[in-house]
Design an enzyme around this catalytic site. Structure first.
Site, PDB file in Angstrom:
ATOM      1  N   ASN A  74       2.906  11.310  -5.445  1.00  0.00           N
ATOM      2  CA  ASN A  74       2.419  11.366  -6.826  1.00  0.00           C
ATOM      3  C   ASN A  74       1.754  10.052  -7.216  1.00  0.00           C
ATOM      4  OD1 ASN A  74       3.043  14.005  -7.886  1.00  0.00           O
ATOM      5  ND2 ASN A  74       5.191  13.467  -7.567  1.00  0.00           N
ATOM      6  N   ASN A  75       1.617   9.149  -6.233  1.00  0.00           N
ATOM      7  CA  ASN A  75       1.012   7.839  -6.495  1.00  0.00           C
ATOM      8  C   ASN A  75      -0.499   7.924  -6.233  1.00  0.00           C
ATOM      9  OD1 ASN A  75      -0.010   5.204  -6.075  1.00  0.00           O
ATOM     10  ND2 ASN A  75       2.046   4.428  -5.647  1.00  0.00           N
ATOM     11  N   GLY A 107       1.627  -1.917  -7.455  1.00  0.00           N
ATOM     12  CA  GLY A 107       2.932  -2.389  -6.976  1.00  0.00           C
ATOM     13  C   GLY A 107       2.979  -3.899  -6.820  1.00  0.00           C
ATOM     14  N   TYR A 108       3.389  -4.342  -5.639  1.00  0.00           N
ATOM     15  CA  TYR A 108       3.574  -5.773  -5.372  1.00  0.00           C
ATOM     16  C   TYR A 108       2.289  -6.455  -4.893  1.00  0.00           C
ATOM     17  CZ  TYR A 108       8.605  -4.652  -5.510  1.00  0.00           C
ATOM     18  OH  TYR A 108       9.856  -4.242  -5.893  1.00  0.00           O
ATOM     19  N   ASP A 109       1.165  -5.764  -4.940  1.00  0.00           N
ATOM     20  CA  ASP A 109      -0.107  -6.325  -4.439  1.00  0.00           C
ATOM     21  C   ASP A 109      -0.434  -7.727  -4.973  1.00  0.00           C
ATOM     22  OD1 ASP A 109      -0.647  -4.276  -2.740  1.00  0.00           O
ATOM     23  OD2 ASP A 109      -2.196  -3.328  -3.957  1.00  0.00           O
ATOM     24  N   ARG A 152      -0.358   0.404   5.134  1.00  0.00           N
ATOM     25  CA  ARG A 152      -0.633   1.846   5.037  1.00  0.00           C
ATOM     26  C   ARG A 152      -1.811   2.218   5.917  1.00  0.00           C
ATOM     27  NH1 ARG A 152      -0.368   1.831   0.298  1.00  0.00           N
ATOM     28  NH2 ARG A 152       1.833   2.325   0.210  1.00  0.00           N
ATOM     29  N   ASP A 185       6.763   6.288   2.950  1.00  0.00           N
ATOM     30  CA  ASP A 185       7.661   5.468   2.149  1.00  0.00           C
ATOM     31  C   ASP A 185       7.433   4.031   2.577  1.00  0.00           C
ATOM     32  OD1 ASP A 185       9.536   5.770  -0.031  1.00  0.00           O
ATOM     33  OD2 ASP A 185      10.957   4.751   1.277  1.00  0.00           O
TER      34      ASP A 185
HETATM   35  P1  IMP Z   1       7.230   4.074  -2.475  1.00  0.00           P
HETATM   36  O1  IMP Z   1       6.801   4.103  -1.057  1.00  0.00           O
HETATM   37  O2  IMP Z   1       6.289   4.872  -3.339  1.00  0.00           O
HETATM   38  O3  IMP Z   1       8.672   4.419  -2.673  1.00  0.00           O
HETATM   39  O4  IMP Z   1       6.999   2.593  -2.969  1.00  0.00           O
HETATM   40  C1  IMP Z   1       8.003   1.626  -3.010  1.00  0.00           C
HETATM   41  C2  IMP Z   1       7.566   0.454  -3.864  1.00  0.00           C
HETATM   42  O5  IMP Z   1       6.679  -0.355  -3.139  1.00  0.00           O
HETATM   43  C3  IMP Z   1       6.884   0.791  -5.181  1.00  0.00           C
HETATM   44  O6  IMP Z   1       7.271  -0.156  -6.136  1.00  0.00           O
HETATM   45  C4  IMP Z   1       5.439   0.660  -4.876  1.00  0.00           C
HETATM   46  O7  IMP Z   1       4.705   0.289  -6.006  1.00  0.00           O
HETATM   47  C5  IMP Z   1       5.466  -0.456  -3.837  1.00  0.00           C
HETATM   48  N1  IMP Z   1       4.374  -0.286  -2.892  1.00  0.00           N
HETATM   49  C6  IMP Z   1       4.182   0.735  -2.022  1.00  0.00           C
HETATM   50  N2  IMP Z   1       3.044   0.551  -1.333  1.00  0.00           N
HETATM   51  C7  IMP Z   1       2.524  -0.620  -1.796  1.00  0.00           C
HETATM   52  C8  IMP Z   1       1.322  -1.332  -1.506  1.00  0.00           C
HETATM   53  O8  IMP Z   1       0.479  -0.939  -0.683  1.00  0.00           O
HETATM   54  N3  IMP Z   1       1.146  -2.485  -2.167  1.00  0.00           N
HETATM   55  C9  IMP Z   1       2.035  -2.969  -3.080  1.00  0.00           C
HETATM   56  N4  IMP Z   1       3.144  -2.340  -3.419  1.00  0.00           N
HETATM   57  C10 IMP Z   1       3.380  -1.157  -2.777  1.00  0.00           C
END
Ligand code: IMP
Length: 196
Positions: free
Chosen positions: A8-9, A150-152, A178, A68
């Site tokens: 959903n992202n 996110g943490y970018d 990714r 994930d």
């Molecule tokens: P999830 O894989 O959607 O569960 O993401 C876990 C966490 O890591 C979330 O807070 C996302 O925003 C962060 N995250 C996932 N992929 C990235 C990325 O490519 N860059 C920065 N943050 C990420």
């Protein structure tokens, strides 16, 4: 070849479409009429990635993959890791997660970290297939850049001097965790469709 990306992202979807190029078509959850939150309750990246892909495959019966991702910070003993999304609480706010991470890291001189992604593909073979992407880097002292998610804004990949958030989508897609995992998925699909 069409595959649903069980996420959903919207940022992840956009990134994966950019990385996959024309070699396979990525279909969103909306396009298969799935408008639900996906379960994500397992204690590992592998487990969560499998859980999301399995949920969509079993309920909607389309071949799909899920990812994930975790940010693992060495000085924090691998945290936030699998808890990256809810590091600062169940409201899953990226700003709060970053603020907590920078607070916990404080002035620590060891800024080493890595992003790790696990993609699980379900529906093409009898068993799920896993594709992993990992990128080492460092955590900045403050936020830098406006793109990405996110943490970018606090992660600089090794060998670069910009955070992910200071890169364009295309630049991030050339080197990210990714991107590495999606490219492995793509290679598998290419081998699978090649004439024997
Ligand atoms: P999830 O894989 O959607 O569960 O993401 C876990 C966490 O890591 C979330 O807070 C996302 O925003 C962060 N995250 C996932 N992929 C990235 C990325 O490519 N860059 C920065 N943050 C990420």
């Amino acid at each position: 070849m069409k595959l649903c990306f069980a996420t959903n992202n919207k940022h992840k979807l956009e990134e994966a479409k950019d990385i996959a190029g024309k070699n396979f078509e990525i279909v969103s959850l909306e396009e298969i009429n799935c408008f639900e939150e996906l379960p994500e309750t397992r204690p590992t990246l592998e487990g969560n990635s499998l859980q999301k892909a399995e949920y969509v495959f079993q309920k909607y019966n389309v071949p799909c993959f899920a990812d994930d991702t975790g940010l693992e910070v060495e000085a924090l003993h691998g945290e936030p890791g699998v808890f990256s999304a809810r590091y600062a609480g169940e409201h899953k706010n990226s700003g709060d997660n970053i603020a907590l991470l920078l607070k916990n890291l404080g002035n620590n001189l060891n800024r080493k970290a890595r992003f790790r992604t696990i993609i699980t593909l379900i529906g093409l073979e009898e068993k799920p297939l896993y594709f992993e992407g990992e990128v080492p880097g460092i955590i900045t002292a403050e936020l830098r850049g406006k793109s990405g998610f996110g943490y970018d804004p606090i992660f600089i990949p090794e060998g670069y001097d910009k955070t992910y958030a200071e890169m364009s989508l295309q630049e991030k897609s050339l080197l990210s965790h990714r991107a590495i995992a999606v490219k492995k998925l793509e290679q598998y699909l290419r081998r699978r469709s090649a004439p024997q």
